[in-house]
Design a protein around this motif. Structure first.
Motif, PDB file in Angstrom:
ATOM      1  N   THR A 125       0.801  -1.224   0.000  1.00  0.00           N
ATOM      2  CA  THR A 125       0.000   0.000   0.000  1.00  0.00           C
ATOM      3  C   THR A 125       0.836   1.278   0.000  1.00  0.00           C
ATOM      4  O   THR A 125       0.384   2.307  -0.516  1.00  0.00           O
ATOM      5  N   ALA A 126       2.036   1.223   0.560  1.00  0.00           N
ATOM      6  CA  ALA A 126       2.863   2.436   0.675  1.00  0.00           C
ATOM      7  C   ALA A 126       3.069   3.167  -0.650  1.00  0.00           C
ATOM      8  O   ALA A 126       3.053   4.404  -0.680  1.00  0.00           O
ATOM      9  N   ILE A 140      10.235  -4.293   0.569  1.00  0.00           N
ATOM     10  CA  ILE A 140      10.639  -5.416   1.422  1.00  0.00           C
ATOM     11  C   ILE A 140      12.120  -5.322   1.762  1.00  0.00           C
ATOM     12  O   ILE A 140      12.525  -5.484   2.918  1.00  0.00           O
ATOM     13  N   ILE A 141      12.939  -5.058   0.749  1.00  0.00           N
ATOM     14  CA  ILE A 141      14.381  -4.910   0.979  1.00  0.00           C
ATOM     15  C   ILE A 141      14.657  -3.719   1.888  1.00  0.00           C
ATOM     16  O   ILE A 141      15.458  -3.791   2.829  1.00  0.00           O
ATOM     17  N   PHE A 142      13.967  -2.615   1.625  1.00  0.00           N
ATOM     18  CA  PHE A 142      14.179  -1.375   2.369  1.00  0.00           C
ATOM     19  C   PHE A 142      13.868  -1.543   3.852  1.00  0.00           C
ATOM     20  O   PHE A 142      14.623  -1.078   4.717  1.00  0.00           O
ATOM     21  N   VAL A 143      12.766  -2.214   4.168  1.00  0.00           N
ATOM     22  CA  VAL A 143      12.343  -2.319   5.556  1.00  0.00           C
ATOM     23  C   VAL A 143      13.279  -3.217   6.359  1.00  0.00           C
ATOM     24  O   VAL A 143      13.372  -3.096   7.586  1.00  0.00           O
ATOM     25  N   PHE A 144      14.013  -4.116   5.692  1.00  0.00           N
ATOM     26  CA  PHE A 144      14.979  -4.963   6.387  1.00  0.00           C
ATOM     27  C   PHE A 144      16.307  -4.244   6.617  1.00  0.00           C
ATOM     28  O   PHE A 144      16.995  -4.513   7.604  1.00  0.00           O
ATOM     29  N   ILE A 145      16.664  -3.323   5.734  1.00  0.00           N
ATOM     30  CA  ILE A 145      17.960  -2.645   5.838  1.00  0.00           C
ATOM     31  C   ILE A 145      17.866  -1.368   6.665  1.00  0.00           C
ATOM     32  O   ILE A 145      18.726  -1.086   7.501  1.00  0.00           O
ATOM     33  N   GLY A 147       5.271   6.538  -1.259  1.00  0.00           N
ATOM     34  CA  GLY A 147       5.633   7.063  -2.578  1.00  0.00           C
ATOM     35  C   GLY A 147       5.838   5.969  -3.605  1.00  0.00           C
ATOM     36  O   GLY A 147       6.269   4.860  -3.284  1.00  0.00           O
ATOM     37  N   SER A 148       5.541   6.318  -4.854  1.00  0.00           N
ATOM     38  CA  SER A 148       5.590   5.351  -5.951  1.00  0.00           C
ATOM     39  C   SER A 148       6.896   5.371  -6.731  1.00  0.00           C
ATOM     40  O   SER A 148       7.018   4.701  -7.753  1.00  0.00           O
ATOM     41  N   ASN A 205       7.993  -1.779  -6.871  1.00  0.00           N
ATOM     42  CA  ASN A 205       7.651  -1.116  -5.605  1.00  0.00           C
ATOM     43  C   ASN A 205       7.686  -2.086  -4.434  1.00  0.00           C
ATOM     44  O   ASN A 205       8.303  -1.810  -3.399  1.00  0.00           O
ATOM     45  N   THR A 206       7.035  -3.229  -4.587  1.00  0.00           N
ATOM     46  CA  THR A 206       6.893  -4.162  -3.475  1.00  0.00           C
ATOM     47  C   THR A 206       8.226  -4.778  -3.063  1.00  0.00           C
ATOM     48  O   THR A 206       8.557  -4.825  -1.869  1.00  0.00           O
TER      49      THR A 206
END
Length: 199
Positions: free
Chosen positions: A51-52, A98-103, A111-112, A93-94
């Motif tokens: 959704t982000a 996922i990668i971003f939230v782990f790092i 944002g898109s 995006n997805t």
């Protein structure tokens, strides 16, 4: 030049969510849909990685991303099916989220742009494999905007070096995912996935 139906559909979704949330729900949807490290891991709210990308912080943010989405649609949607355009946008995006939230540990991220950079990655692959497309569009207003978007989008409205690093990471990962998808789909003029019509 073909009408980019999916790109316009995405823009309508962006603005519908933004306007309804801003004027009627007082930011409730944004709180529900933004990427938040704590809520993803502690509360298992993994829908936020999907959704982000549909939410934006402010008018400049949504207008810049909407115009970039439209430009990518003008350039590449007529060369691929609209469903592939949406798929590349959402997958870029997805996976990036996922990668971003782990790092990193985002308190609030929306944002898109990762999906837009993914589509830019596909455009780059198509330019490399189709010289006539590159020659025809390299000086177009759409391409000029995307080049400016790719540069200025990494340096404007940042408050610290950490912000710059995070933004560069977000955009670079989205772009790399798009390039990989472009290679996997083997986007050449001879492939069935492409429509051999000029844009």
């Amino acid at each position: 030049m073909k009408y980019p139906k999916m790109a316009v559909f995405l823009i309508i979704v962006f603005f519908s969510i933004f306007l309804v949330d801003t004027f009627f729900l007082n930011g409730l949807l944004l709180q529900w849909g933004t990427l938040n490290n704590e809520k993803v891991f502690l509360n298992n709210q993994w829908w936020r990685v999907i959704t982000a990308p549909l939410f934006h912080f402010g008018v400049i943010h949504i207008f810049a991303n909407s115009l970039a989405t439209y430009c990518t649609g003008i350039l590449i949607e007529s060369k691929i099916k609209s469903t592939w355009f949406l798929l590349i946008f959402m997958v870029s995006n997805t996976l990036e989220r996922i990668i971003f939230v782990f790092i990193f540990s985002p308190g609030s991220s929306v944002g898109s742009s990762p999906g837009i950079f993914g589509l830019i990655g596909v455009i780059v692959i198509y330019c490399i494999r189709n010289k006539s497309f590159f020659i025809e569009h390299i000086k177009s207003r759409e391409m000029e905007y995307l080049i400016g978007y790719g540069i200025l989008g990494n340096i404007l409205f940042v408050n610290s070096l950490v912000d710059i690093i995070e933004r560069l990471f977000v955009h670079a990962v989205g772009f790399i995912i798009g390039v990989m998808l472009g290679v996997i789909l083997n986007l050449t003029p001879k492939e069935k996935i492409l429509k051999n019509t000029s844009v």
